[in-house]
Design an enzyme around this catalytic site. Sequence first.
Site, PDB file in Angstrom:
ATOM      1  N   HIS A 155     -61.456 -68.484  20.525  1.00  0.00           N
ATOM      2  CA  HIS A 155     -60.845 -67.679  21.598  1.00  0.00           C
ATOM      3  C   HIS A 155     -60.476 -68.571  22.792  1.00  0.00           C
ATOM      4  CE1 HIS A 155     -62.467 -64.169  19.430  1.00  0.00           C
ATOM      5  NE2 HIS A 155     -63.553 -64.907  19.299  1.00  0.00           N
ATOM      6  N   SER A 285     -42.144 -86.723  35.109  1.00  0.00           N
ATOM      7  CA  SER A 285     -41.453 -85.685  35.876  1.00  0.00           C
ATOM      8  C   SER A 285     -40.526 -86.347  36.882  1.00  0.00           C
ATOM      9  CB  SER A 285     -42.470 -84.795  36.604  1.00  0.00           C
ATOM     10  OG  SER A 285     -41.829 -83.973  37.558  1.00  0.00           O
TER      11      SER A 285
END
Length: 482
Positions: A155, A285
């Site tokens: 999970h 970036s």
Amino acid sequence: MSSYDKYQTPLATRYASQEMMSIFSARTRASTWRQLWVWLAEAEKELGLNIPDEAIQQMREHVTVSDKAFDVAREYENKFRHDVMAHVHAYGEDAPAAAGHIHLGATSCYVTDNADLIFIQKALDLILPKLAKVIQNLKEFALKYKDTPTLGFTHYQPAQLITIGKRACQWIQELVMDLEDIETVRERLQFRGAQGTTGSQATFLELFEGNADKIVELNKILCKKAGFPSAYPISTQTYTRKVDLRVANAVCAIGATAERIASDIRHLANLKEMEEPFEKSQIGSSAMAYKRNPMRSERIAALSRKLANLPVNFSNTFKAQWFERTLDDSAIRRMDIPEMFLLADSILLALDNVTNGLVVYPSVVRAHIDQELPFMATESILMKLAQHGVSRQDAHEEIRVLSHQASAVVKQEGGKNDLLERIKKSEFFKPVWGEIDGLVDPALFIGNCPRIVEDYCNGEVAEKLSKYQETLSKAETAQLSI
């Protein structure tokens, strides 16, 4: 017109290998048609049809389609609106002695379908060793980190520890499944051969004056020349498009596997536990100079998403065919078959590059373990207390209270997990104070992971890779140009 003035698929300009692009190039396609016509003429002559030696010789001399021949074929197609007949006439101009013998007894699908099967065969042969190379990379990685504990996640929440090598084995097993499926469709791939316009072989029965045995022999000769074990026993005008669907189901599954692996790597990169290779001058970036984005894994995920969804096209094309053939399969297959293999090729190149250069940060991994391990160790503490005669239920309640206190420090104050320190200060746990530190060695919580990794990698995986050893021994890691 410049190439910059018209659309070109990024698969060709950015991602796929030259070898794969060559298989699906216009010259390879048209030249393969010519080679099929040569094989047909040779086989028909061998079986008694009157085809002059000069005709076959001229055909052999002009198998590779020249730029001029493409121009001629284009003019014929503008006139005929039929690509195969355009190339028949263009071939006849290059080999005038054969002009009346080219395509004898055949239908268009003799060249188009048989050529597609040849391309599929070659493309499968190209991606199988590339897939094996990725598996080998991960095998070596798994063995290297077979003993290195890491948090398991269910999970996407911390769960029982595994090892980094064990997680890699999960990826390997899924890639091995892909390898097995692709090997199976490759082994079962057959030729269409010479079957006539509806699969009845009527034209060839007429050419051979009713001798059906010669048709059988014709197809045996054609299969041998093309490198196929046999022809599909039943054909319509085409080979059944179920073949394309079977191949797609195997090849496109690489997309699902690759995206899953890339997603795991991207999540681990966010945790700073593992990274894909990052070059010295690489920019993460344009705005944030500090960033180290997992762009290769993101590329794999994007290409994989496209590949994994292609089988629906092949399914729709197959089920939409009416009776012995409808032409609504043609345009979409011109796109889907090359794209499927260009995508798979691009993904495997990127996966090879990433899996051969994965970087692990053990200190970060250990820091994350240390945040969770105290909670995991409580079960062992319960057992130790029980051995000292302490009530299991009383101990459970004491641990529950202290665990919630420690959890509040982590979640509300941003502090470290101090559960063990709290236990060491509680008189209730005094009987096991001296044993607590020994209960939180991560190696005690990885179960049988090292053995699982060794047995799997040195057993089944090594066996699967054995047939590719000659290729793998010479293989170099794929270098991405972009």
